[in-house]
Write a protein that holds these residues in place. Sequence first.
Motif, short mmCIF file in Angstrom:
data_model
loop_
_atom_site.label_atom_id
_atom_site.label_comp_id
_atom_site.label_asym_id
_atom_site.label_seq_id
_atom_site.Cartn_x
_atom_site.Cartn_y
_atom_site.Cartn_z
N ILE A 104 -19.43 30.59 -4.96
CA ILE A 104 -19.76 31.01 -3.62
C ILE A 104 -18.74 30.51 -2.73
CG2 ILE A 104 -21.53 31.28 -2.04
CD1 ILE A 104 -23.29 30.13 -3.92
N LYS A 105 -17.78 31.70 -2.49
CA LYS A 105 -16.74 31.54 -1.74
C LYS A 105 -17.43 30.47 -0.03
CE LYS A 105 -13.52 33.79 0.83
NZ LYS A 105 -12.24 34.14 1.20
N LEU A 106 -17.14 29.97 0.57
CA LEU A 106 -17.78 29.14 1.55
C LEU A 106 -16.26 29.20 2.04
CD1 LEU A 106 -20.05 26.66 1.23
CD2 LEU A 106 -20.63 28.06 1.35
N SER A 107 -14.86 29.06 2.36
CA SER A 107 -14.14 28.89 3.04
C SER A 107 -12.42 28.66 2.04
CB SER A 107 -13.78 27.89 3.52
OG SER A 107 -13.96 26.46 3.44
N GLN A 108 -11.46 29.15 2.42
CA GLN A 108 -10.28 28.73 1.74
C GLN A 108 -9.07 27.70 2.13
OE1 GLN A 108 -9.66 33.81 1.91
NE2 GLN A 108 -7.66 32.04 1.24
N GLY A 109 -8.69 27.87 1.62
CA GLY A 109 -8.13 26.75 2.18
C GLY A 109 -6.61 26.96 3.17
N ALA A 110 -6.34 28.73 3.06
CA ALA A 110 -5.09 29.22 3.75
C ALA A 110 -5.82 29.64 5.02
CB ALA A 110 -4.97 30.30 3.10
N GLY A 125 -12.47 29.21 8.01
CA GLY A 125 -13.01 29.06 9.12
C GLY A 125 -12.89 30.57 9.62
N HIS A 126 -12.59 31.34 8.99
CA HIS A 126 -11.66 32.94 9.15
C HIS A 126 -12.43 33.50 8.75
CE1 HIS A 126 -8.71 35.90 10.42
NE2 HIS A 126 -8.39 35.36 11.73
N SER A 143 -18.96 33.07 7.85
CA SER A 143 -19.88 32.47 7.27
C SER A 143 -20.43 33.31 6.66
CB SER A 143 -20.48 32.02 8.13
OG SER A 143 -21.21 32.77 9.31
N HIS A 144 -21.92 32.53 5.40
CA HIS A 144 -23.04 33.77 5.05
C HIS A 144 -23.58 33.86 5.73
CE1 HIS A 144 -21.08 33.04 0.62
NE2 HIS A 144 -20.11 32.52 1.14
N SER A 145 -24.45 35.14 5.34
CA SER A 145 -25.59 35.81 6.35
C SER A 145 -26.90 35.64 4.95
CB SER A 145 -25.72 37.67 6.28
OG SER A 145 -25.47 37.93 4.53
N ALA A 146 -27.01 34.70 3.55
CA ALA A 146 -27.62 34.73 2.71
C ALA A 146 -28.47 33.43 2.92
CB ALA A 146 -26.85 35.39 1.72
N ALA A 182 -2.60 36.93 3.64
CA ALA A 182 -2.02 37.14 5.18
C ALA A 182 -3.22 36.22 5.79
CB ALA A 182 -2.24 38.70 5.33
N ALA A 183 -2.49 35.64 6.84
CA ALA A 183 -3.01 34.82 7.40
C ALA A 183 -2.64 34.17 8.43
CB ALA A 183 -3.60 33.29 6.92
N PRO A 184 -2.97 33.92 9.76
CA PRO A 184 -3.12 33.84 10.84
C PRO A 184 -1.78 32.31 10.77
CG PRO A 184 -5.07 34.55 11.79
CD PRO A 184 -5.23 34.50 9.50
#
Length: 543
Positions: A239-245, A248-249, A279-282, A345-347
């Motif tokens: 389950i991916k909550l967030s990634q380092g690059a 929260g985006h 974020s997750h909806s489940a 691609a990331a800000p």
Amino acid sequence: MEKKLKEIAIWTAIAILVVSLFWLPALWLFVLLIPLVALGYSDYHQTSHSILRNYPIVGHGRWIMERLRPFVRQYFFESETDGKPISRMFRSLIYQRAKGSLDSNPYGTKIDTQCVGYEWIGHSMAAKHHDSKSPAPRIMVGGPDCTQPYEASFFNISAMSFGALSDNAIRALNKGASIGGFYHNTGEGSVSDYHLENGGDIVWQIGTGYFGCRNEDGKFDPEAFQKIAQKDVIKMIEIKLSQGAKPGHGGLLPADKNTNEIARIRLVEPGTQVDSPPSHSAFDTPLEMMQFIKQLRELSDGKPVGFKLCIGRASEFVAVCKAMIETGIKPDFITVDGGEGGTGAAPLEFSNSVGMPLREALSFVCDVLVGFDLKKDIRVIASGKTFSGFHLVKNLALGADMCNSARGMMVALGCVQSLECNTNRCPTGIATQDPKLTRGLVVPDKAERVARYHKATVNSALEIIASAGLRDTSDLNRSHIFRRVSETEVRRFDEIYASPVAGSFFREDTPTKFAQALAESCAESFLPKNFVAETDEGLKEVS
């Protein structure tokens, strides 16, 4: 300037006519002159670029040089230790190992050993002999509630989706994983046909968009999940909550990239823009997240289920651990992604300034698990700029059981760090969907390169471990690694990242460095219900 342009055009035309009196083919120069005059006129009258208005035609040299700059710098001016995000030194090492060519280093280290941040392992006078022909150690993943545990390599392919990578890149990575006996993480773009083609072990990543297991509203669909998760080739669920690059985006799949094929794989409407929320909806709380982990484990028929995150506010991970204690439900593994993680691609602000770096995040996660006495049942996977055997060793010493690499595996495929990942113009056919470019990536050849790079890097890590007098990856601990913290001071990792005693978080005398996170966290909420901060009077709730 307009007058000067006209004069130059007229005199150039006259010169061509004069020359043509003696050499008739000179008239062909008008084929070049006429477009240049038109371009100069257009440049002079356009309103978007002041350089072109002031310097028509020649002003285009700026953009040409901007375009060439990364390549000129990389091939002509970079030293061995220059180059971002991967230095020339490590790119060369990966290429050499992937090709099976000589990877030894002549004439000593190129690193400044007096530089703050320099790190090394303490070797032993009782060093062991490592037999490169002996099987590499495997890591068993699967806690008490897992009925289909998985034996993993301690070095694997990190999450990269089909769509971000080409079909041939996915094929080559998975075939390389099959040859070398390690796993291939799908990324959140779901399980494509190309992941299944060569039979390599797969970790299926479930992101906030629930691609491959979603209904028409974009919510989690248990039946769609179960259909894929029970395939034999799927070994674990992440389950991916967030990634380092870009922690929260949320992500975005543009309509023009949402082809019929990608839409079919991701279970979305083709030709439409698809958003991945941040974020997750489940689930909305740590307690609900534990129930979701239990649900996925049951739907997958008992396969290991874990989650991936980049650490943000420390108390939120503590809250997740408190939910594990309260429910008795534990993930089988946790993947820790550093803030230095990569993406197509990331800000810029997210890449540079959001998320905890891997070293601090990894030590923190392992320490919190130890403090709650959870580490014995949960495997920890480190992800973020892992390219060499020593990178593996450092992460394992900090507490990781395994490591993932994305960019290292891309370089093994042939990535030249052209930094075109977000343009669909990747010259090596890796990070593009352009069939004219992807045809350049020959799957059998690149798969062998990935497998060779994996094998050589694992062997390098085991040789380093043997040099310290150790036999297995599990023998490593923080006392084995040293770091220069100033020009005159060196400290061991165990001095920098002091570990808590197992179960110490259940006592009142918990280590001070965890007090704030423990005080403001609760299993009922990811965000603290009340923020706690250090004041002149000690830790206090703040608004």
